[in-house]
Design an enzyme around this catalytic site. Structure first.
Site, mmCIF file in Angstrom:
data_model
loop_
_atom_site.group_PDB
_atom_site.id
_atom_site.type_symbol
_atom_site.label_atom_id
_atom_site.label_comp_id
_atom_site.label_asym_id
_atom_site.label_seq_id
_atom_site.Cartn_x
_atom_site.Cartn_y
_atom_site.Cartn_z
ATOM 1 N N GLY A 249 0.776 -1.235 0.000
ATOM 2 C CA GLY A 249 0.000 0.000 0.000
ATOM 3 C C GLY A 249 0.804 1.280 0.000
ATOM 4 O O GLY A 249 0.243 2.371 0.119
ATOM 5 N N GLU A 291 4.306 -6.593 1.554
ATOM 6 C CA GLU A 291 3.866 -6.938 0.199
ATOM 7 C C GLU A 291 3.705 -5.712 -0.702
ATOM 8 O O GLU A 291 2.597 -5.383 -1.116
ATOM 9 C CB GLU A 291 2.510 -7.652 0.284
ATOM 10 N N PRO A 292 4.796 -5.053 -1.025
ATOM 11 C CA PRO A 292 4.669 -3.901 -1.914
ATOM 12 C C PRO A 292 4.347 -4.326 -3.346
ATOM 13 O O PRO A 292 4.938 -5.282 -3.857
ATOM 14 C CB PRO A 292 6.056 -3.254 -1.844
ATOM 15 N N GLY A 293 3.408 -3.661 -3.961
ATOM 16 C CA GLY A 293 3.073 -3.953 -5.365
ATOM 17 C C GLY A 293 3.339 -2.726 -6.219
ATOM 18 O O GLY A 293 4.335 -2.644 -6.946
ATOM 19 N N ARG A 294 2.452 -1.749 -6.053
ATOM 20 C CA ARG A 294 2.547 -0.507 -6.820
ATOM 21 C C ARG A 294 3.927 0.141 -6.707
ATOM 22 O O ARG A 294 4.495 0.596 -7.702
ATOM 23 C CB ARG A 294 1.487 0.465 -6.285
ATOM 24 N N ARG A 331 -7.371 3.138 -15.239
ATOM 25 C CA ARG A 331 -7.365 3.738 -13.905
ATOM 26 C C ARG A 331 -8.060 5.095 -13.850
ATOM 27 O O ARG A 331 -8.595 5.474 -12.820
ATOM 28 C CB ARG A 331 -5.934 3.831 -13.344
ATOM 29 N N TYR A 335 -10.983 5.213 -11.256
ATOM 30 C CA TYR A 335 -10.723 5.963 -10.022
ATOM 31 C C TYR A 335 -10.529 7.459 -10.242
ATOM 32 O O TYR A 335 -10.242 8.179 -9.285
ATOM 33 C CB TYR A 335 -9.424 5.477 -9.342
ATOM 34 N N CYS A 362 -14.929 3.486 -27.331
ATOM 35 C CA CYS A 362 -16.238 4.097 -27.509
ATOM 36 C C CYS A 362 -16.928 4.352 -26.176
ATOM 37 O O CYS A 362 -17.956 3.746 -25.860
ATOM 38 C CB CYS A 362 -17.090 3.220 -28.413
ATOM 39 N N TYR A 391 -0.828 -1.790 -12.229
ATOM 40 C CA TYR A 391 -2.277 -1.708 -12.439
ATOM 41 C C TYR A 391 -2.647 -1.088 -13.790
ATOM 42 O O TYR A 391 -3.670 -0.430 -13.916
ATOM 43 C CB TYR A 391 -2.953 -0.961 -11.276
HETATM 44 C C1 LIG Z 1 -3.068 -5.175 -3.494
HETATM 45 C C2 LIG Z 1 -2.410 -5.830 -2.372
HETATM 46 C C3 LIG Z 1 -1.089 -5.534 -2.073
HETATM 47 C C4 LIG Z 1 -0.272 -4.525 -2.823
HETATM 48 O O1 LIG Z 1 -0.781 -3.244 -2.719
HETATM 49 P P1 LIG Z 1 0.023 -2.017 -3.355
HETATM 50 O O2 LIG Z 1 -0.826 -0.842 -3.038
HETATM 51 O O3 LIG Z 1 0.118 -2.273 -4.811
HETATM 52 O O4 LIG Z 1 1.352 -1.988 -2.697
HETATM 53 C C5 LIG Z 1 -0.503 -6.218 -1.029
HETATM 54 N N1 LIG Z 1 -1.186 -7.142 -0.314
HETATM 55 C C6 LIG Z 1 -2.465 -7.435 -0.579
HETATM 56 C C7 LIG Z 1 -3.155 -8.465 0.226
HETATM 57 C C8 LIG Z 1 -3.122 -6.789 -1.600
HETATM 58 O O5 LIG Z 1 -4.403 -7.070 -1.853
#
Ligand SMILES: *Cc1c(COP(=O)(O)O)cnc(C)c1O
Length: 432
Positions: A249, A291-294, A331, A335, A362, A391
């Site tokens: 997050g 758990e970094p994603g973004r 996105r 959002y 469209c 994303y």
């Molecule tokens: C989406 C998600 C993440 C990653 O979130 P980011 O905002 O992309 O860092 C980590 N853990 C869980 C369980 C998620 O659903």
């Protein structure tokens, strides 16, 4: 000048990513095109795991949240850095497995995993299954028994932190489809049951409080709440929770005015909270997962488009239409997300206009953004939209039967395709 540090202007006056000319990339691979800088991905992973080592004495793992951007090459890059992965579907698990990812470093998430997905996770021996609800616990207990497996599980907990705004507030009642609620006693009852399950091992607790969060305080508060719960479990059930997964997050810079805290500061402060709360409450230091994603994928990526039409509506707005849109980047329509954009072949010129960048789908809402400062853009120009590494590809669709763009990785001056552009035959692949 640019939102991502790996972007620069080269001697031709063109935008470069990781030192590679984006106008040349557009010529070589066509547009729309996703471009990701492999060094940025690797550096971000290293910053997280080096900080985990430094501030949490190496007692932790970084799991990249692959829903942000998943493909086999991305899994290989994460594996080569020694980090883990978070997967939320059988498709993401399959991608990791096929890429040769060490499955014991995978956490399997989701609020409604199917039996097929649970079986798959057991068959390929993922490290943890993060159980979301009580019926999933019951199903997993039964399936694990049938398969003669004893998976490690974590429970997804709603810690009651609202982190979607800059000011966080504790909510009395949490309205979320994810996880077990703490304050209703639901989470405690589930733990009590899991401790006595024959076929699963409760190995930890998990929370994930939201996404694109700039402040560190909500993460600290979540850690405090979770450790309070771990202490309660120890006191009432005499059960030691070994693992604490604090989710992802972390916010990133989409616009120049965004100012997210550095990853290092986040890990320093959260590690401090976890250690000091453990000492205060007399509980063992858990193994920590994040758990970094973004924050891994987004800053690494840009999307390149070719401008088609320029449409000036006097006193209203100027539309710059590009050859992609909501199918490759949903996105804005989802959002209202904001992005920074640059005319790649005019990157050394002033951004003299404010325009609406429109996609080709469209839908009137199919925009990349409104009021975007941009160089004067005309038909044939290349536009780069910045920080699209997360994303975007993972949320892309074939709406209007558009072909999904290719993904190209750049690394030390070279480029390579890691996901091929879809062909017209891909579009009808499953049609009978
Ligand atoms: C989406 C998600 C993440 C990653 O979130 P980011 O905002 O992309 O860092 C980590 N853990 C869980 C369980 C998620 O659903």
């Amino acid at each position: 000048m640019f939102v991502s540090e790996n972007l620069s202007v080269n001697s031709a006056g063109h935008l470069a990513i990781g030192g590679v000319d984006t106008v040349e990339l557009a010529k070589e691979y066509g547009t729309p095109l996703y471009v990701m800088d492999e060094q940025v991905i690797r550096n971000s992973l290293r910053r997280f795991h080096d900080s985990m080592n430094k501030y949490y004495d190496g007692k932790g793992e970084v799991h990249y949240a692959s829903k942000a951007f998943s493909c086999m090459e991305m899994c290989r890059v994460v594996a080569s850095e020694g980090d883990g992965l978070d997967a939320v579907s059988i498709g993401e698990l399959y991608t990791a497995y096929k890429a040769g990812f060490p499955m014991e470093k995978v956490g399997f998430h989701g609020n409604n995993k199917t039996d097929e997905e649970l079986r798959y996770a057991l068959k390929y021996k993922v490290g943890h299954i993060i159980v979301d609800n009580i019926s999933e616990l019951h199903r997993l207990e039964a399936i694990a028994g049938e398969m003669n497996e004893k998976p490690s599980i974590m429970f997804r907990i709603k810690p009651g932190i609202d982190a979607h705004t800059h000011d966080f507030v504790k909510t009395g009642q949490i309205d979320s489809k994810f996880g077990f609620a703490l304050e209703t006693g639901e989470a405690f009852e589930a733990v009590k049951e899991a401790v006595n399950c024959k076929n699963v091992h409760l190995a930890g607790l998990h929370c994930h409080i939201g996404s694109q969060i700039f402040d560190i305080a909500p993460f600290e508060e979540a850690a405090r709440v979770m450790l309070g719960f771990i202490a309660e479990i120890k006191a009432k059930l005499d059960f030691v929770v070994e693992g604490l997964n604090l989710g992802g997050g972390f916010g990133i810079k989409y616009l120049n005015e965004h100012d997210p805290a550095p990853f290092e500061v986040y890990l320093e402060r959260v590690s401090y909270v976890v250690k000091s709360e453990c000492a205060r409450l007399g509980v063992e230091l858990p193994k920590m997962f994040i758990e970094p994603g973004r924050s891994i994928a987004a800053p690494a990526g840009i999307t390149l488009y070719t401008v088609g039409a320029r449409k000036v509506i006097p006193n209203i707005r100027t539309y710059i239409s590009v050859d992609g849109g909501m199918a490759d980047n949903p996105r804005y329509i989802l959002y209202g997300s904001e992005y920074d954009a640059v005319v790649a072949n005019k990157a050394n010129e002033e951004r003299t206009e404010k325009v609406t960048i429109a996609g080709k789908c469209c839908e009137s809402g199919d925009l990349i953004g409104e009021n975007m400062p941009l160089q004067h853009a005309e038909s044939g120009d290349i536009i780069a939209v910045c920080a699209t590494g997360a994303y975007n590809y993972s949320m892309s669709s074939n709406y209007n039967r558009l072909q999904k763009p290719a993904v190209v990785f750049v690394n030390e001056g070279n480029s390579r395709v890691v996901v091929k552009r879809e062909t017209l035959d891909d579009i009808i692949r499953n049609d009978i």
